[in-house]
Each structure stands twice: as structure tokens, then as C-alpha cells.
Scaffold this motif. Structure first.
Motif, short mmCIF file in Angstrom:
data_model
loop_
_atom_site.label_atom_id
_atom_site.label_comp_id
_atom_site.label_asym_id
_atom_site.label_seq_id
_atom_site.Cartn_x
_atom_site.Cartn_y
_atom_site.Cartn_z
N GLU A 113 -1.79 -37.31 3.44
CA GLU A 113 -2.21 -37.48 2.05
C GLU A 113 -1.75 -38.80 1.44
O GLU A 113 -2.37 -39.30 0.49
CB GLU A 113 -1.71 -36.31 1.21
N THR A 114 -0.67 -39.38 1.96
CA THR A 114 -0.19 -40.65 1.41
C THR A 114 -0.58 -41.84 2.27
O THR A 114 -0.57 -42.98 1.78
CB THR A 114 1.34 -40.64 1.25
N PHE A 115 -0.96 -41.62 3.52
CA PHE A 115 -1.28 -42.75 4.39
C PHE A 115 -2.43 -43.61 3.85
O PHE A 115 -2.40 -44.83 3.99
CB PHE A 115 -1.58 -42.28 5.82
N PRO A 116 -3.47 -43.02 3.23
CA PRO A 116 -4.53 -43.86 2.67
C PRO A 116 -4.04 -44.88 1.65
O PRO A 116 -4.65 -45.95 1.49
CB PRO A 116 -5.48 -42.84 2.03
N ILE A 117 -2.94 -44.60 0.95
CA ILE A 117 -2.37 -45.56 0.00
C ILE A 117 -1.91 -46.80 0.75
O ILE A 117 -2.16 -47.94 0.33
CB ILE A 117 -1.21 -44.93 -0.79
N GLN A 119 -3.00 -47.76 3.71
CA GLN A 119 -4.18 -48.42 4.28
C GLN A 119 -4.85 -49.34 3.28
O GLN A 119 -5.35 -50.41 3.64
CB GLN A 119 -5.17 -47.37 4.80
N GLU A 120 -4.87 -48.93 2.03
CA GLU A 120 -5.47 -49.77 1.00
C GLU A 120 -4.62 -51.01 0.72
O GLU A 120 -5.16 -52.08 0.41
CB GLU A 120 -5.64 -48.97 -0.30
#
Length: 204
Positions: A113-117, A119-120
Motif C-alpha cells: 500500500e505504500t510502495f506506490p508512493i 514509485q512516484e
């Protein structure tokens, strides 16, 4: 002959630390106690292993109701724990990639749930040939099954791979699977170790 290099992310390429958030909330000693007794590394690892953030938060709030507001900060303001890149490491990664000689992968303990942060925020995460995220797989280091997921998915031969991680526990687990491994402490210590494996790096 090494043809594959596997990087951990947190504390190797990305500077993530709860201190960056909670130092804005607590005095030093209060912060230390809170992170050792409430939002502990062991609690966080369960999210890395796939536990939903809401479930994890509710669990701690029920256990420590007096700390509810600060517990909720952990994920409400999680992005503030991301300080930036580890100095020198992204440049090193770029030079290795530019050589065109190695497949590059990341094997990371990180909540899905936090990995996309991350990645951005970090463009270099797009440089890898593949990234295996513990929260997505619902498995994590140091369990052998998690390493095996990476090896199987990308047809990696253990004796042709080199793994770089800051956690000695994770290094030992990789070595037990026949993967070459380096315990990361600092970019200046890493460079000569890579050269020993025949991996050309800038030493300036």
C-alpha cells in the motif's frame, strides 16, 4: 561469473526512517520509546508481509489507546518518512545499468500500500528489470520462499547473482540459497567489494 545484481531498497537506495516523521512530534527520548514499544519494527514487518495498513493501525490503537493519534500518524503521514536517495547509490546503480552487462532486480520488504508512493517519487525504480515487493507477495525476507520467488520468476541462477542488503539477517538467508551477497554499510565500502566480483564501478 555474476550476471545479475539484486538490490534491497530501504537503507540501500532509499533513505526511509520513521525518525524523520516522529522527530517532528516527540522529543528524542520520547520518540525512541514510542518506536521501540508501540510502532515497533516487528509490527511494521507484518505490513511488509502483507497485513493491511488499516488492520495494523486498528490493532495498535486497541492495544495502546492513549497513543491513538500518534499511531495513526504512521500511515497518515508515512510519506514524511521518505527522506530521499542514499548518497552515491543511485549514481552507482546508473553506472552499472549503463554498462549493459547485468540484469538488475530489487527485492524489498515493503508494504504493497505504500510502495506506490516511492514509485512516484523515485524515477530510478523504473530502471530495474523487475521488482519483487514483499507486501504484494505476502512473503518477506529473510524467508527463503521470498528469495525463491525472485529466482523463479526471472529465471535467475543463484550462483550467478549478487545480492546487496543492509540487514545481515537477510544477507545470511541469501547466502544459504547459494546467492553471493554483500552486507551494505556505505557506498564507499561497497565499490571495492563490487570490483572484487569483477563489476566495474567508478571509484572517484
Amino acid at each position: 561469473m555474476i550476471n545479475t545484481i539484486i538490490f534491497d531498497l530501504g537503507a540501500v537506495l532509499i533513505d526511509w526512517n520513521p525518525h524523520y516523521l516522529y522527530s517532528k512530534v516527540f522529543q528524542e527520548e520520547e520518540m525512541r520509546i514510542f518506536l521501540e514499544t508501540v510502532c515497533t519494527p516487528a509490527w511494521n514487518e507484518e505490513q511488509d508481509g502483507g497485513r493491511p495498513l488499516q488492520e495494523a493501525t486498528d490493532l495498535l490503537v486497541a492495544q495502546f489507546p492513549e497513543h491513538e493519534a500518534n499511531i495513526r500518524l504512521f500511515y497518515d503521514r508515512w510519506a514524511e518518512m521518505l527522506q530521499g536517495e542514499i548518497p552515491g547509490m543511485v549514481e552507482l546503480l546508473q553506472s552499472i545499468k549503463a554498462s549493459g552487462k547485468y540484469k538488475l532486480y530489487a527485492l524489498t520488504n515493503w508494504s504493497a500500500e505504500t510502495f506506490p508512493i516511492a514509485q512516484e517519487r523515485f524515477e530510478f525504480l523504473g530502471w530495474f528489470d523487475g521488482i519483487v515487493v514483499s507486501g504484494v507477495e505476502k512473503d518477506r525476507k529473510p524467508f527463503a520462499s521470498f528469495y525463491q520467488t525472485l529466482l523463479n520468476r526471472y529465471s535467475i541462477q543463484p550462483d550467478e547473482a549478487l545480492f546487496i542488503d543492509d540487514n545481515l539477517r537477510n544477507i545470511k538467508a541469501a547466502e544459504q540459497l547459494g546467492i553471493h551477497a554483500i552486507h551494505f554499510t556505505h557506498v564507499d565500502a561497497l565499490k571495492p567489494q563490487l570490483i572484487e566480483y569483477g563489476i566495474p564501478v567508478e571509484t572517484v
